[in-house]
Structure formats: C-alpha cells, structure tokens
Design a protein around this motif. Structure first.
Motif, PDB file in Angstrom:
ATOM      1  N   UNK A  72       0.839  -1.215   0.000  1.00 42.84           N
ATOM      2  CA  UNK A  72       0.000   0.000   0.000  1.00 42.84           C
ATOM      3  C   UNK A  72       0.866   1.254   0.000  1.00 42.84           C
ATOM      4  N   UNK A  73       1.907   1.250   0.837  1.00 44.75           N
ATOM      5  CA  UNK A  73       2.806   2.397   0.896  1.00 44.75           C
ATOM      6  C   UNK A  73       3.524   2.610  -0.436  1.00 44.75           C
ATOM      7  N   UNK A  74       3.926   1.509  -1.076  1.00 40.67           N
ATOM      8  CA  UNK A  74       4.585   1.607  -2.385  1.00 40.67           C
ATOM      9  C   UNK A  74       3.635   2.239  -3.399  1.00 40.67           C
ATOM     10  N   UNK A  75       2.371   1.823  -3.377  1.00 43.50           N
ATOM     11  CA  UNK A  75       1.381   2.388  -4.301  1.00 43.50           C
ATOM     12  C   UNK A  75       1.202   3.887  -4.041  1.00 43.50           C
ATOM     13  N   UNK A  76       1.163   4.292  -2.772  1.00 47.83           N
ATOM     14  CA  UNK A  76       1.042   5.723  -2.439  1.00 47.83           C
ATOM     15  C   UNK A  76       2.258   6.503  -2.925  1.00 47.83           C
ATOM     16  N   UNK A  77       3.434   5.960  -2.659  1.00 49.63           N
ATOM     17  CA  UNK A  77       4.666   6.640  -3.061  1.00 49.63           C
ATOM     18  C   UNK A  77       4.759   6.746  -4.579  1.00 49.63           C
ATOM     19  N   UNK A  78       4.433   5.664  -5.280  1.00 50.37           N
ATOM     20  CA  UNK A  78       4.455   5.694  -6.749  1.00 50.37           C
ATOM     21  C   UNK A  78       3.485   6.721  -7.306  1.00 50.37           C
ATOM     22  N   UNK A  79       2.278   6.766  -6.745  1.00 57.99           N
ATOM     23  CA  UNK A  79       1.281   7.729  -7.213  1.00 57.99           C
ATOM     24  C   UNK A  79       1.785   9.157  -7.017  1.00 57.99           C
ATOM     25  N   UNK A  80       2.415   9.411  -5.877  1.00 61.89           N
ATOM     26  CA  UNK A  80       2.969  10.740  -5.618  1.00 61.89           C
ATOM     27  C   UNK A  80       4.036  11.078  -6.658  1.00 61.89           C
ATOM     28  N   UNK A  81       4.951  10.148  -6.906  1.00 60.43           N
ATOM     29  CA  UNK A  81       6.039  10.401  -7.854  1.00 60.43           C
ATOM     30  C   UNK A  81       5.518  10.573  -9.276  1.00 60.43           C
ATOM     31  N   UNK A  82       4.522   9.803  -9.658  1.00 57.06           N
ATOM     32  CA  UNK A  82       3.938   9.951 -10.997  1.00 57.06           C
ATOM     33  C   UNK A  82       3.341  11.349 -11.149  1.00 57.06           C
ATOM     34  N   UNK A  83       2.630  11.797 -10.116  1.00 58.46           N
ATOM     35  CA  UNK A  83       2.069  13.163 -10.171  1.00 58.46           C
ATOM     36  C   UNK A  83       3.177  14.203 -10.296  1.00 58.46           C
ATOM     37  N   UNK A  84       4.222  14.042  -9.490  1.00 55.89           N
ATOM     38  CA  UNK A  84       5.319  15.011  -9.503  1.00 55.89           C
ATOM     39  C   UNK A  84       6.078  14.997 -10.830  1.00 55.89           C
ATOM     40  N   UNK A  85       6.338  13.832 -11.350  1.00 58.61           N
ATOM     41  CA  UNK A  85       7.129  13.731 -12.571  1.00 58.61           C
ATOM     42  C   UNK A  85       6.299  13.944 -13.831  1.00 58.61           C
ATOM     43  N   UNK A  86       4.995  13.826 -13.718  1.00 55.47           N
ATOM     44  CA  UNK A  86       4.142  14.002 -14.869  1.00 55.47           C
ATOM     45  C   UNK A  86       3.479  15.356 -14.936  1.00 55.47           C
ATOM     46  N   UNK A  87       3.904  16.261 -14.051  1.00 57.60           N
ATOM     47  CA  UNK A  87       3.295  17.598 -13.997  1.00 57.60           C
ATOM     48  C   UNK A  87       3.695  18.471 -15.142  1.00 57.60           C
ATOM     49  N   UNK A  88       3.228  19.715 -15.144  1.00 67.96           N
ATOM     50  CA  UNK A  88       3.477  20.659 -16.242  1.00 67.96           C
ATOM     51  C   UNK A  88       4.952  20.879 -16.560  1.00 67.96           C
ATOM     52  N   UNK A  89       5.817  20.872 -15.534  1.00 64.30           N
ATOM     53  CA  UNK A  89       7.245  21.104 -15.793  1.00 64.30           C
ATOM     54  C   UNK A  89       7.828  19.984 -16.652  1.00 64.30           C
ATOM     55  N   UNK A  90       7.368  18.756 -16.473  1.00 57.57           N
ATOM     56  CA  UNK A  90       7.866  17.633 -17.267  1.00 57.57           C
ATOM     57  C   UNK A  90       7.273  17.678 -18.669  1.00 57.57           C
ATOM     58  N   UNK A  91       5.983  17.985 -18.780  1.00 58.45           N
ATOM     59  CA  UNK A  91       5.316  17.992 -20.070  1.00 58.45           C
ATOM     60  C   UNK A  91       5.855  19.093 -20.996  1.00 58.45           C
ATOM     61  N   UNK A  92       6.300  20.202 -20.424  1.00 60.97           N
ATOM     62  CA  UNK A  92       6.767  21.299 -21.266  1.00 60.97           C
ATOM     63  C   UNK A  92       8.204  21.109 -21.717  1.00 60.97           C
ATOM     64  N   UNK A  93       8.891  20.106 -21.169  1.00 58.67           N
ATOM     65  CA  UNK A  93      10.306  19.902 -21.525  1.00 58.67           C
ATOM     66  C   UNK A  93      10.432  19.333 -22.919  1.00 58.67           C
TER      67      UNK A  93
END
Length: 80
Positions: free
Chosen positions: A59-80
């Motif tokens: 469960x913790x791994x799923x939470x951590x992964x979801x957080x990282x996906x949000x962080x890495x998939x945000x606008x700053x990543x998409x505009x690169x």
C-alpha cells in the motif's frame, strides 16, 4: 519516466527533486522508494526493515508511486 529530449541527468535530477518533496511529506515513504528502487529490496525485506507487514508495504509503495507519478508528470515535465 521517458521525457522525450530530456537527458539522463535531467531525469535523475527530476527524480531527486520529487523524492526530496516526498521526504518532506513522508520520510518513510521516501526511504521505501529508495530502498526498493535503488537498493532492490523485496516487499518481504522492506516489511522486516520497517517492521510492517507486506500488505502495508505494498500500500505504501502504491502511495509513493502515485505521488512520484504526479510530480514527474506535472506541467514542468510535459513542457520539456
């Protein structure tokens, strides 16, 4: 974490920043990511290290992964 024209250094920098942000919110989740991703620890090994059961680790791994996906998939990543 494929970012098109991003270099490996840029990708690692983005991951490092995302992990630091996760650590500010939940240090244990950040350690879990580091130990699993970089250390190659299994759910069973992590459960023993954190004194939790394997279900909690998953469960913790799923939470951590979801957080990282949000962080890495945000606008700053998409505009690169």
């Amino acid at each position: 974490m494929s970012c098109g024209t991003w270099s490996v250094v840029e990708e690692l920098g983005a991951l490092d920043r995302a992990l630091a942000k996760l650590a500010q919110r939940d240090e244990r989740l950040a350690r879990l990511v580091e130990w699993r991703y970089f250390g190659g620890m299994t759910d069973g090994e992590l459960a023993r290290a954190f004194d939790r059961d394997e279900r909690t680790i998953r469960r913790d791994w799923a939470k951590a992964r979801a957080f990282l996906v949000r962080e890495l998939g945000g606008p700053a990543v998409e505009s690169a």
